[in-house]
Design an enzyme around this catalytic site. Structure first.
Site, PDB file in Angstrom:
ATOM      1  N   GLU A 112      -4.343  -9.372   9.164  1.00 50.13           N
ATOM      2  CA  GLU A 112      -4.356  -8.006   9.695  1.00 50.13           C
ATOM      3  C   GLU A 112      -5.764  -7.491   9.956  1.00 50.13           C
ATOM      4  OE1 GLU A 112      -3.929  -7.374   5.129  1.00 50.13           O
ATOM      5  OE2 GLU A 112      -3.461  -8.890   6.641  1.00 50.13           O
ATOM      6  N   CYS A 126      -1.150 -12.920   1.347  1.00 56.32           N
ATOM      7  CA  CYS A 126      -1.871 -12.920   0.082  1.00 56.32           C
ATOM      8  C   CYS A 126      -0.881 -13.029  -1.086  1.00 56.32           C
ATOM      9  CB  CYS A 126      -2.769 -11.688  -0.018  1.00 56.32           C
ATOM     10  SG  CYS A 126      -4.040 -11.811  -1.308  1.00 56.32           S
ATOM     11  N   HIS A 184      -5.763 -12.730   5.060  1.00 63.07           N
ATOM     12  CA  HIS A 184      -5.334 -11.422   5.565  1.00 63.07           C
ATOM     13  C   HIS A 184      -5.536 -11.354   7.079  1.00 63.07           C
ATOM     14  CE1 HIS A 184      -4.686  -9.125   1.775  1.00 63.07           C
ATOM     15  NE2 HIS A 184      -5.527 -10.025   1.277  1.00 63.07           N
TER      16      HIS A 184
END
EC number: 6.3.4.2
Length: 542
Positions: free
Chosen positions: A516, A378, A514
């Site tokens: 994750e 990001c 993102h």
């Protein structure tokens, strides 16, 4: 018909209701049941999207673009069910909806009250969020006794009565503290916590007793006697060296058997072999790397919860112990790049606002010039582009309009228009509200063949979750590319830059999305796995 397990906490906050709930859900899923989870947050914010990371921690983004509590991240990491906007709601969201209905006249002039209007809306959302699951675990945020939680507790009291004891049960987490001077654990706080619950009409069916010391059978028997809970439903949950042991710990004490019998469910025995493999790989690594994580919210690491877990998952996948060296980006501004020395790789996560940005840019420059593996996420991608523009192209005033609206080379700027998941076009200006105005949720991304990121994923099109307002400025992009910036990922329509890489670098990948949020302990994530492999290669080279 769906069965409900309501989960509450007492004595103190931060007992780990989310982990305990998700672990029980994982066992039930391992028995072949369809399981989902909900988190009910008592705060008055509509969602956590605009809350400070220092207060709330991470904002977890769901596949459908909801900004939710970080516990939903735990849910998705423990069970296969994908969370949606229906799996998390707040007091603010409930009141907002009820007041909107009142303004429309939906209540036909009735006096709007907490009971029945607020509690009815809570019950409606619980039932909707549960959907067609065999079992829905519903976690109530906060601690029993908090004034903010009372409407939620009243709602689950009503719902429990309405569906009956065969379809609803209450699991209560408490603290059993160890008093070192006395050399024993104390059960009194648990007794008083249950007393508080019973005063509002809620009798727990299961007690999960958290402690940093073993809780012996006599203490469990005493707790059962004073709380009217079956002794076998008093579960001792001692601190573990990894949270991924918790499903096995709860299963060993028969919690899932108790739940299945209580609900009269017909299902298989639990197969926790996947979790056994995860724990084994976590606790018995064959390699070790050190990764410098340069962020701006290091005072509360929960702000990076999914990212920290994703790095752990990548370690599990590669049987590697991943040591994260947490570095505040402002410290790099003040102390220089010596803080990065000795790291096998550098990770720069997302963030908002000007503070600490120059330290992140310095970290990117260090990684690029010293050929240290780099992963930017990001904002970590945006600062990579800014660093390239400043130090490769010579645009010393290059910046993002988020930090400098008068920059002569705004290589990163506000996305003024894009299509959301439904295809509707959304527009933004600098004056737009902050809440719910970002590019959110899962978006497709096209990867360039032969790129590092394509090598990681092994496919041409991927789907990842986003949470951002700013993007690489397409007006300046051709000049960046001509100077050597590699654009290896674009949005499905080709309009937005999603991934950039650096030429002549062993492993330099920065993404706007993102990753994750979709990493799990059982499956890992290809991008983080590739990053850890690059860190291993860097260490072995040294």
């Amino acid at each position: 018909m769906t069965r409900y397990i309501f989960v509450t906490g007492g004595v103190v906050s931060s007992l780990g209701k989310g982990i305990a709930s998700a672990s029980l859900a994982a066992i039930l899923e391992a028995r072949g049941l369809k399981v989902t989870m909900l988190k009910l947050d008592p705060y008055i914010n509509v969602d956590p999207g605009t809350m400070s990371p220092f207060q709330h921690g991470e904002v977890f983004v769901t596949h459908d673009g909801a900004e939710t509590d970080l516990d939903l991240g735990h849910y998705e990491r423990f069970i296969r069910t994908t969370m949606t906007q229906n799996n998390n709601f707040t007091t603010g969201r409930i009141y907002e909806h009820v007041l909107r209905k009142e303004r429309r006249g939906d209540y036909l002039g009735a006096t709007i009250q907490v009971i029945p209007h607020i509690t009815d809306e809570i019950k409606r959302r619980i039932i909707k969020g549960a959907g067609d699951a065999d079992v829905a675990l519903v976690e109530i945020g906060g601690t029993v006794g908090d004034i903010e939680s009372q409407p939620f507790l009243e709602a689950i009291r009503q719902l429990r009565f309405e569906v009956g004891a065969k379809r609803a049960m209450l699991m209560h987490l408490t603290l059993v503290p160890y008093i070192a001077t006395a050399g024993e654990t104390k059960t009194k706080p648990t007794q008083h916590s249950v007393k508080e619950l019973r005063s509002i009409g809620l009798q727990p069916d299961v007690l999960v007793c958290r402690s940093d010391h073993p809780i012996d059978s006599s203490s469990r028997r005493k707790i059962a006697q004073f709380t009217n809970v079956e002794e076998r439903a008093v579960i001792a949950l001692e601190d573990a060296d990894t949270i991924y042991k918790i499903p096995g710990i709860l299963h060993a004490q028969g919690l899932d058997d108790f739940v299945v019998e209580r609900f009269g469910l017909q299902c298989n025995s639990a197969d926790l072999s996947e979790w056994d493999k995860v724990v084994d790989a976590k606790l018995n690594p064959e390699h070790e790397v050190t990764i410098a994580m340069v962020g701006k919210y290091m005072e509360l690491l929960d702000a990076y919860k999914s990212l920290i877990e994703a790095m752990s998952h990548a370690g599990i996948t590669n049987r590697t112990k991943v040591n994260l060296r947490y570095i505040d980006s402002e410290d790099i501004e003040n102390q220089g790049t010596s803080l990065l020395e000795g790291a096998d790789a550098i990770l720069v996560p997302g963030g908002f606002g000007l503070r600490g940005v120059e330290g992140k840019i310095t970290a990117v420059q260090y990684a690029r010039e010293n050929k240290v593996p780099y992963l930017g996420i990001c904002l970590g991608m945006q600062v990579a582009v800014i660093e390239f523009a400043r130090n490769v192209m010579g645009w010393k005033d290059a910046n993002s309009t988020e930090f400098d609206r008068n920059s002569g080379h705004p290589v990163v700027g506000l996305i003024t228009e894009w299509a959301d998941a439904t295809g509707a076009v959304e527009t933004r200006t600098e004056a737009s509200d902050l809440g719910g105005t970002m590019r959110l949720g899962a978006q497709d991304c096209q990867l360039a063949a032969g790129s590092k990121v394509h090598d990681c994923y092994g496919k041409d099109v991927i789907t990842e979750r986003h949470r951002h307002r700013y993007e690489v400025n397409n007006n300046l992009l051709p000049q960046l590319v001509d100077a050597g910036l590699v654009v290896s990922g674009r949005s499905e329509d080709g309009a937005l830059v999603e991934v950039v890489e650096s030429k002549d670098h062993p492993w330099f990948v920065a993404c706007q999305f993102h990753p994750e949020f979709t990493s799990t302990p059982r499956d890992g994530h290809p991008l983080f796995s590739g990053f850890v492999k690059a860190a291993l290669a860097q260490k072995n080279k040294a």
